[in-house]
Write an enzyme that holds these catalytic residues in place. Structure first.
Site, short mmCIF file in Angstrom:
data_model
loop_
_atom_site.label_atom_id
_atom_site.label_comp_id
_atom_site.label_asym_id
_atom_site.label_seq_id
_atom_site.Cartn_x
_atom_site.Cartn_y
_atom_site.Cartn_z
N LYS B 79 4.89 -7.24 6.09
CA LYS B 79 3.74 -6.37 6.40
C LYS B 79 2.73 -7.14 7.24
CE LYS B 79 0.38 -3.41 3.94
NZ LYS B 79 -0.14 -3.04 2.60
N SER B 154 -0.25 1.91 1.63
CA SER B 154 -0.44 1.44 2.99
C SER B 154 0.74 0.65 3.54
CB SER B 154 -1.70 0.57 3.05
OG SER B 154 -1.50 -0.61 2.29
N SER B 178 -0.15 0.58 -2.96
CA SER B 178 0.36 0.50 -1.58
C SER B 178 1.79 -0.03 -1.43
CB SER B 178 -0.57 -0.35 -0.72
OG SER B 178 -1.73 0.38 -0.39
#
Lengths: 100, 489
Positions: B79, B154, B178
């Site tokens: 990420k 997210s 997330s």
């Protein structure tokens, strides 16, 4: 605790947060933050007398370590992402009047 | 057998047998990215040559008979909120569009030491603030099961990358759900470890008392193996906890005798989609058939979790994001009148709408006259939420629940209604407030063929049992074998 949020208050918070918002953003923030704060006001229903705040899930305190000198980031690496430098320092706009 | 549909266990076995090289595997994933990512848009940066070079190095090490790390030759997507030295780390923000970190995050060092192949950086909601990955400044990631829907957020890029067979493993971060929410929406396994289990050094901070890094994989064994590599004490994160890391992957196949599963009556209320509820109830039946005991428990303060979170997380964010001032790194506005104006203009231009909203919310909650009413009040209710869990875990080993009230929603559906978006995290957020480990695994499908996730929560540092409980279900079911996209190879 949730009085209706006013545009003037939002403007004041934006100043505290150092955020330049457009007029449209200020309007949008006033409406949406108001809705969110109304929702958050449900916390008023909870009796929290004699409840200690929980700041951290793992309640550690005073994590000590020895104060040992270690290599730090080389100057050029530290400056590499800066918007403006003179190769040695971070450059910022003048903050003092010439006469000071 | 398809490479990109394989599990990590299968890939490692093939590497071991010598009938697949890391270069071949990495190339297959890179081909899948080239073929599918124009539509899915999971990745922000893919460095093809660098990925192949890493794979070559691992193959060479293997050929020389040198000892290899636990992830030897396996691609891992990261990420874009986790720092990678010399490679862009943008947090999907205009603010950090050109930022290249001078050092690796602790978890990235761990990946390199484990001989993983870093295949690319994945898209996310800006600074990890969002539940749909629509808040990225650069692109909207799509759900590989239905391109009209969000992958959740997210960590939507990481979840979509694994679901679409573009990487067998990925790292995400979970501040309020997330990792678990996108895992559920994308039909993969995602896990948030106990707060303190994994070092946050080099993770760009959002809500520092809530943030944890964790694994995505297409089965529980993959998640267990990756967690094993990520976990452990690091003195550079003073909140990382110095307790031994069990070999999660080794004990995974041992079923838990006398497993006690709690279900909270507060989790099965209005707003829960019928198919989601049915999938969770079916999962409980599977557990019951394995000898587990299902108990009803109560989490009376869980209905306040979203309200607590949207005071605590923005407050921490408003403080953490004060560092973006256009001086040391990040965006600086071209035009300004003085120093203060330079800060404000740079931040006004660099941050997107949701990030601004949360900074404003946090600044408000921490400002004079409101601190007690909002921030302190929220922290007190946070304690009550934690107490609810402590009490529940006196009588059960894990708590099972939906991961979200519905399957993946449509892109654009909630973007103008932040509060409705926040409520998609209603089942996940408590675990962050209480610091508990949580896992989401595939446990069903809707009539539209969208994945439905089952969430399991456990007491702090009980990842070992959490993973074993998840594996018990997985072994009995086929949901984890479904693939959103297949690429021939």
């Amino acid at each position: 605790m949730s009085d209706k949020l006013t545009r003037a208050e939002v403007l004041k918070v934006a100043k505290l947060a150092r955020l330049k918002l457009t007029d449209a953003e200020l309007d949008d923030c006033t409406t949406k933050l108001g809705t969110i704060l109304d929702y958050v006001a449900s916390l008023d229903d909870v009796n929290t007398d004699d409840v200690e705040p929980l700041v951290h899930a793992v309640e550690l305190s005073n994590v000590f370590r020895d104060d040992v000198v270690e290599p730090s980031l080389p100057q050029q690496a530290a400056l590499a992402n800066a918007p403006k430098t003179d190769g040695r320092f971070f450059l910022v706009p003048q903050i003092l009047d010439a006469g000071d | 057998m398809s490479i990109v549909g394989a599990t990590t266990t299968e890939l490692l076995a093939r590497f071991e047998r010598g009938d697949l090289s890391s270069v071949e595997a990495t190339t297959a994933y890179l081909d899948a990215i080239a073929l599918n990512d124009q539509r899915v848009k999971a990745f922000l940066h893919v460095d093809y040559d660098h990925a192949v070079a890493q794979a070559k190095a691992v193959d060479a090490k293997r050929a020389r008979g040198e000892p290899l790390g636990k992830l030897a030759g396996l691609p891992v997507a990261v990420k874009d909120v986790v720092c990678t030295a010399g490679q862009p780390t943008t947090c999907a923000s205009r603010m950090l569009k050109n930022f290249v970190p001078p050092y690796d995050a602790h978890v990235v060092t761990r990946l390199r030491l484990a001989d993983a192949v870093l295949i690319g950086k994945t898209n996310m909601d800006e600074f990890a603030m969002g539940s749909s990955t629509e808040n990225s400044a650069f692109q909207v990631t799509r759900n590989p099961w239905d391109l009209e829907r969000t992958p959740g957020g997210s960590s939507g890029g990481s979840a979509a990358a694994v679901a679409a067979g573009m990487s067998p493993l990925a790292l995400g971060t979970d501040t309020g759900g997330s990792i678990r929410l996108p895992a559920g929406y994308c039909g993969v396994v995602g896990m948030k470890p106990t707060y303190g289990r994994v070092s946050r050094f080099g993770l760009v901070a959002y809500g520092s008392s809530l943030d944890q890094i964790g694994p995505f994989a297409n089965d529980v064994a993959g998640a267990a193996l990756l967690l094993e590599v990520l976990s452990g004490y690091d003195r550079r994160d003073s909140t990382s906890v110095d307790t031994p890391v069990p070999e999660y992957s080794r004990t995974l196949e041992e079923p838990l005798g006398g497993l006690r599963i709690g279900i909270a009556k507060e989790h099965f209320v209005e707003g829960l989609d019928r198919e989601v509820e049915q999938s969770v109830r079916d999962a409980l039946e599977v557990y019951r058939s394995l000898g587990a005991e299902i108990q009803e428990i109560s989490l009376p303060h869980s209905k306040y979790a979203v309200a607590v979170y949207y005071v605590v997380a923005p407050s921490e964010a408003s403080s953490n994001l004060a560092r973006y001032d256009g001086v040391h790194y990040g965006h600086r506005a071209a035009g300004f009148e003085n120093m203060i104006d330079m800060y404000s203009a740079s931040r006004g231009e660099g941050f997107g709408p949701e990030v601004k909203r949360r900074i404003m919310l946090g600044t408000y909650a921490l400002s004079a006259g409101y601190y007690d009413a909002y921030y302190l009040k929220a922290l007190k209710v946070r304690r009550l939420i934690r107490n609810d869990f402590d009490k529940a875990f006196e009588s059960v080993d894990v708590i099972a629940s939906p991961v979200a009230p519905t399957p993946a929603f449509k892109i654009g559906e909630l973007i103008d209604d932040p509060l409705a978006m926040y409520l998609s995290d209603i089942y996940t957020i408590s675990a962050n407030l209480a610091g508990l480990p949580g896992l989401c695994l595939p446990a069903g499908a809707s009539c539209d063929n969208l994945p439905i996730g089952l969430q399991l929560l456990a007491p702090p540092f009980d990842e070992d049992r959490l993973l074993r409980a998840a594996r018990m279900f997985e072994r009995e079911t086929q949901w984890h074998k479904r693939r959103a996209m297949e690429v021939g190879d």
